[in-house]
Motif scaffolding. Structure first.
Motif: not given
Length: 388
Positions: A274-278, A280-288, A352-355, A359-364
């Motif tokens: 997500y980070r690099s795609a966002l 670059a201007g790519i829009e990402i959505f999650e269907y919830e 951008a920046g959401e992830f 917390p670092w355990p989630s990123r890991l």
């Protein structure tokens, strides 16, 4: 080379099981000559029972019925349905049933992931919908959101021929003898509409990259917008570069992915992109709203695809898949309107920046998931794969 577009068809977009299964059941009950059906999953629920009953009714009135179910996705099919179907005269087989003795070997992961049906050589169905009830899922994930297409016209002949060939291949693999369907190939159906479409498959012989290349050709020629809705999204290098290049030249790129997943490992792996795609201007959505299972895309309002292929290494480089690629503005606009509605009613846009704020355990966890999925792909995918 772009897939061959066959003119003269009538295409009906079907959203999820609520539209798909009434159409499929009506076609099965109208069959008078032959039925071919393929599915990855064949669940013992209300839909599985209704489809099986329709297949049995057809066989009992003299229709030749051939059913092929994947040996892993449909591993309960022999106990749940096979005796009933065989007793009625349905011919049914499993594709690679030896998956139950799992080892991480490439040939055992080459699954039959297609969702196809052809009735009397005159009407066909293709898409991402298995033989399973939309509500056969945990309560928070109901109902499944997916698509299929009903096809009438000359393209049906190509789909029919391919399914006949698949039946012969699976029969040979199961019974170790050459198996030919005895009935003659029916004539090509007449033109019944004005829509052009191509039947595009992925196999491990002559069509290993056909679906991938169809996507890449369309993305590289995009001038205005790209809209993708895909359940399992972990593109390879060429696919990713094509999307980034489209965004750089001013194409609006939007990608709708799962917000509720039955494969969290793959979802976590996808989120590392997500980070690099966002950026670059790519829009990402999650269907919830519910469980997204679709595999569709629309480009510039003129090109569209609906099928079984996810955009991940296992679909694009390993499984047997089938997609419809449509060159028709009316169909593309209809599909886009449906996906836009899903975006508006049930999706959340990633920022951008959401992830990074997690917390670092989630990123890991996400990076570890990405590493595990890529390691698994590298272990089992062909050494001459075309998307790395």
């Amino acid at each position: 080379m772009p897939p061959e577009q066959i003119p003269g068809n009538r295409l009906t977009l079907l959203e999820s099981g609520r539209e798909y299964f009434p159409a499929l059941l009506a076609a099965l009950d109208s069959a008078c000559r032959d039925i071919h059906l393929e599915s990855y999953i064949y669940a013992n629920d209300a839909i599985g029972q209704a489809v099986s009953a329709a297949l049995c009714r057809a066989a009992l009135r003299g229709v030749r019925v051939h059913v092929t179910v994947d040996g892993f996705g449909g591993r309960n099919f022999p106990a749940d349905f096979l005796p009933q179907l065989l007793a009625a005269g349905v011919q049914a087989m499993l594709y690679r049933p030896e998956f139950a003795r799992f080892r991480l070997r490439r040939h055992r992961l080459r699954r039959l992931h297609r969702k196809l049906a052809v009735i009397d050589g005159r009407i066909a169905f293709i898409g991402g919908i298995n033989i399973v009830d939309d509500d056969n899922a945990p309560p928070e994930m109901r109902p499944r959101y997916d698509y299929a297409v009903q096809v009438e016209g000359p393209l049906v002949a190509r789909m029919h021929q391919n399914m006949r060939r698949m039946w012969e291949i699976v029969a040979w693999a199961n019974f170790k003898r050459r198996y030919r369907l005895l009935d003659t190939q029916p004539a090509t159906p007449p033109q019944v509409g004005d829509q052009s479409a191509a039947f595009v498959i992925r196999d491990n012989i002559r069509h290993r990259a056909d679906i991938l290349n169809a996507y890449l050709d369309a993305i590289r020629s995009a001038r205005r917008e790209i809209l993708i809705a895909n359940a399992y999204f972990l593109p390879g290098v060429r696919f990713g570069r094509a999307l980034y290049a489209a965004a750089r030249r001013g194409v609006r790129v939007r990608i709708l992915l799962q917000g509720k997943s039955d494969h969290p490992l793959l979802r976590y792996a996808t989120q590392t992109l997500y980070r690099s795609a966002l950026a670059a201007g790519i829009e990402i959505f999650e269907y919830e709203k519910s469980f997204l299972h679709a595999k569709v895309a629309v480009i510039d309002g003129t090109w569209a695809t609906v099928g079984s292929s996810n955009i991940d290494p296992f679909s694009l480089l390993l499984a047997k898949e089938a997609n419809l690629v449509v060159a028709d503005r009316r169909f593309a606009e209809q599909l886009q309107a449906r996906v836009e509605q899903a975006l508006a009613s049930g999706a959340r846009r990633m920022r951008a920046g959401e992830f990074e704020r997690q917390p670092w355990p989630s990123r890991l966890l996400r990076w570890a998931s990405y590493g595990l999925v890529r390691l698994a792909a590298n272990l089992v995918l062909p050494t001459d794969r075309t998307d790395d």
